[in-house]
Scaffold this motif. Structure first.
Motif, mmCIF file in Angstrom:
data_model
loop_
_atom_site.group_PDB
_atom_site.id
_atom_site.type_symbol
_atom_site.label_atom_id
_atom_site.label_comp_id
_atom_site.label_asym_id
_atom_site.label_seq_id
_atom_site.Cartn_x
_atom_site.Cartn_y
_atom_site.Cartn_z
ATOM 1 N N LEU A 170 0.837 -1.207 0.000
ATOM 2 C CA LEU A 170 0.000 0.000 0.000
ATOM 3 C C LEU A 170 0.870 1.256 0.000
ATOM 4 O O LEU A 170 0.615 2.204 -0.736
ATOM 5 N N TYR A 171 1.899 1.243 0.832
ATOM 6 C CA TYR A 171 2.787 2.399 0.907
ATOM 7 C C TYR A 171 3.588 2.569 -0.384
ATOM 8 O O TYR A 171 3.754 3.689 -0.874
ATOM 9 N N ALA A 172 4.050 1.474 -0.961
ATOM 10 C CA ALA A 172 4.787 1.547 -2.227
ATOM 11 C C ALA A 172 3.893 2.121 -3.335
ATOM 12 O O ALA A 172 4.346 2.939 -4.139
ATOM 13 N N LEU A 173 2.632 1.723 -3.341
ATOM 14 C CA LEU A 173 1.701 2.270 -4.341
ATOM 15 C C LEU A 173 1.441 3.755 -4.098
ATOM 16 O O LEU A 173 1.285 4.515 -5.051
ATOM 17 N N SER A 174 1.397 4.158 -2.839
ATOM 18 C CA SER A 174 1.186 5.583 -2.563
ATOM 19 C C SER A 174 2.343 6.400 -3.125
ATOM 20 O O SER A 174 2.145 7.499 -3.654
ATOM 21 N N ASN A 175 3.553 5.874 -3.040
ATOM 22 C CA ASN A 175 4.709 6.548 -3.632
ATOM 23 C C ASN A 175 4.612 6.566 -5.154
ATOM 24 O O ASN A 175 4.893 7.576 -5.787
ATOM 25 N N LYS A 176 4.229 5.423 -5.724
ATOM 26 C CA LYS A 176 4.094 5.322 -7.181
ATOM 27 C C LYS A 176 3.047 6.313 -7.709
ATOM 28 O O LYS A 176 3.200 6.873 -8.793
ATOM 29 N N LEU A 177 1.995 6.531 -6.922
ATOM 30 C CA LEU A 177 0.922 7.448 -7.316
ATOM 31 C C LEU A 177 1.218 8.899 -6.922
ATOM 32 O O LEU A 177 0.349 9.757 -7.027
ATOM 33 N N PHE A 199 0.519 10.765 2.226
ATOM 34 C CA PHE A 199 0.951 9.622 3.039
ATOM 35 C C PHE A 199 2.479 9.605 3.113
ATOM 36 O O PHE A 199 3.129 8.882 2.377
ATOM 37 N N PRO A 200 3.058 10.401 3.998
ATOM 38 C CA PRO A 200 4.519 10.469 4.075
ATOM 39 C C PRO A 200 5.169 9.186 4.593
ATOM 40 O O PRO A 200 6.352 8.968 4.377
ATOM 41 N N ASN A 201 4.371 8.337 5.259
ATOM 42 C CA ASN A 201 4.912 7.078 5.791
ATOM 43 C C ASN A 201 3.776 6.072 5.996
ATOM 44 O O ASN A 201 2.604 6.412 5.835
ATOM 45 N N LYS A 202 4.142 4.853 6.369
ATOM 46 C CA LYS A 202 3.149 3.788 6.581
ATOM 47 C C LYS A 202 2.222 4.102 7.746
ATOM 48 O O LYS A 202 1.050 3.742 7.729
ATOM 49 N N VAL A 203 2.733 4.786 8.730
ATOM 50 C CA VAL A 203 1.935 5.115 9.910
ATOM 51 C C VAL A 203 0.767 6.026 9.537
ATOM 52 O O VAL A 203 -0.332 5.894 10.084
ATOM 53 N N SER A 204 0.975 6.933 8.598
ATOM 54 C CA SER A 204 -0.097 7.837 8.191
ATOM 55 C C SER A 204 -1.268 7.064 7.575
ATOM 56 O O SER A 204 -2.431 7.409 7.793
ATOM 57 N N GLY A 220 -6.996 9.643 -1.658
ATOM 58 C CA GLY A 220 -5.738 8.927 -1.796
ATOM 59 C C GLY A 220 -5.896 7.445 -1.477
ATOM 60 O O GLY A 220 -5.350 6.590 -2.177
ATOM 61 N N LEU A 221 -6.658 7.148 -0.421
ATOM 62 C CA LEU A 221 -6.909 5.745 -0.086
ATOM 63 C C LEU A 221 -7.713 5.050 -1.188
ATOM 64 O O LEU A 221 -7.480 3.879 -1.486
ATOM 65 N N ILE A 222 -8.635 5.769 -1.797
ATOM 66 C CA ILE A 222 -9.399 5.205 -2.914
ATOM 67 C C ILE A 222 -8.459 4.929 -4.088
ATOM 68 O O ILE A 222 -8.528 3.858 -4.699
ATOM 69 N N GLN A 223 -7.582 5.862 -4.389
ATOM 70 C CA GLN A 223 -6.628 5.664 -5.483
ATOM 71 C C GLN A 223 -5.747 4.444 -5.229
ATOM 72 O O GLN A 223 -5.495 3.651 -6.139
ATOM 73 N N ILE A 224 -5.280 4.290 -4.013
ATOM 74 C CA ILE A 224 -4.443 3.143 -3.659
ATOM 75 C C ILE A 224 -5.245 1.845 -3.811
ATOM 76 O O ILE A 224 -4.739 0.848 -4.337
ATOM 77 N N THR A 225 -6.494 1.864 -3.362
ATOM 78 C CA THR A 225 -7.354 0.680 -3.467
ATOM 79 C C THR A 225 -7.545 0.275 -4.920
ATOM 80 O O THR A 225 -7.432 -0.903 -5.265
ATOM 81 N N VAL A 226 -7.805 1.248 -5.779
ATOM 82 C CA VAL A 226 -8.009 0.972 -7.202
ATOM 83 C C VAL A 226 -6.731 0.413 -7.825
ATOM 84 O O VAL A 226 -6.757 -0.602 -8.531
ATOM 85 N N GLU A 227 -5.614 1.046 -7.542
ATOM 86 C CA GLU A 227 -4.344 0.597 -8.129
ATOM 87 C C GLU A 227 -3.958 -0.789 -7.621
ATOM 88 O O GLU A 227 -3.503 -1.643 -8.386
ATOM 89 N N MET A 228 -4.170 -1.029 -6.356
ATOM 90 C CA MET A 228 -3.859 -2.345 -5.788
ATOM 91 C C MET A 228 -4.786 -3.407 -6.381
ATOM 92 O O MET A 228 -4.350 -4.533 -6.631
ATOM 93 N N SER A 229 -6.038 -3.062 -6.624
ATOM 94 C CA SER A 229 -6.986 -3.993 -7.246
ATOM 95 C C SER A 229 -6.533 -4.367 -8.646
ATOM 96 O O SER A 229 -6.637 -5.533 -9.047
#
Length: 160
Positions: A22-29, A35-40, A66-75
């Motif tokens: 999830l965190y790697a995808l947030s960086n990719k997006l 989301f500066p880190n996994k804790v966020s 942002g969480l929606i974008q990560i969910t879509v990309e991970m899907s």
């Protein structure tokens, strides 16, 4: 937030690296400012009232988006596995191992992270009773891999 967190938990059930992915995808997006880190990501997901470590924070629109974008990309990334799990339901004799492994891992994650005293969580823990919830969630994740997946998932989350 509850529905979105459940979808993310299902993705984590499939991907054993879960939060790392999830965190790697947030960086990719390019969501580093959100989301500066996994804790966020973890803190936002703890807005789900079903979690053991539930906190009430004001979620900003860009964080939820942002969480929606990560969910879509991970899907999109996990779609072959999502499809295989869904197909295993149609032919339980041949593929019951796939469905059972998925369901067992899901229940483990629920036990680990959610408040098991809640009636809604108990429904998720019931391996035979949670099939409908899991199938609907997997179908939702399958539908959001399209070009308009973000809009579809956002609309679904706000209107269901």
């Amino acid at each position: 937030m509850e529905k979105l967190d459940l979808l993310l938990l299902i993705l984590e059930t499939i991907d054993l690296n879960g939060i790392q992915s999830l965190y790697a995808l947030s960086n990719k997006l390019n969501l580093n400012d959100v989301f500066p880190n996994k804790v966020s990501i973890w803190k936002l997901r703890n807005n789900n009232p079903l979690r053991k470590s539930h906190m009430t924070n004001n979620i900003k629109s860009k964080e939820f988006d942002g969480l929606i974008q990560i969910t879509v990309e991970m899907s999109r990334y996990l779609y072959p596995y999502i499809r295989e799990i869904l197909q295993s339901i149609e032919d339980p004799e041949m593929n019951s191992i796939i469905w059972n492994d998925f369901n067992n891992r899901f229940v483990e994650l629920i036990n680990e992270r959610f408040n098991t005293n809640s009636m809604r969580v108990k429904k998720l823990l019931n391996r035979t009773g949670n099939d409908e919830i899991l199938i609907k969630s997997l179908l939702t994740l399958s539908l959001c891999i399209s070009d308009r997946g973000y809009q579809k998932l956002r609309t679904l989350l706000f209107h269901c």
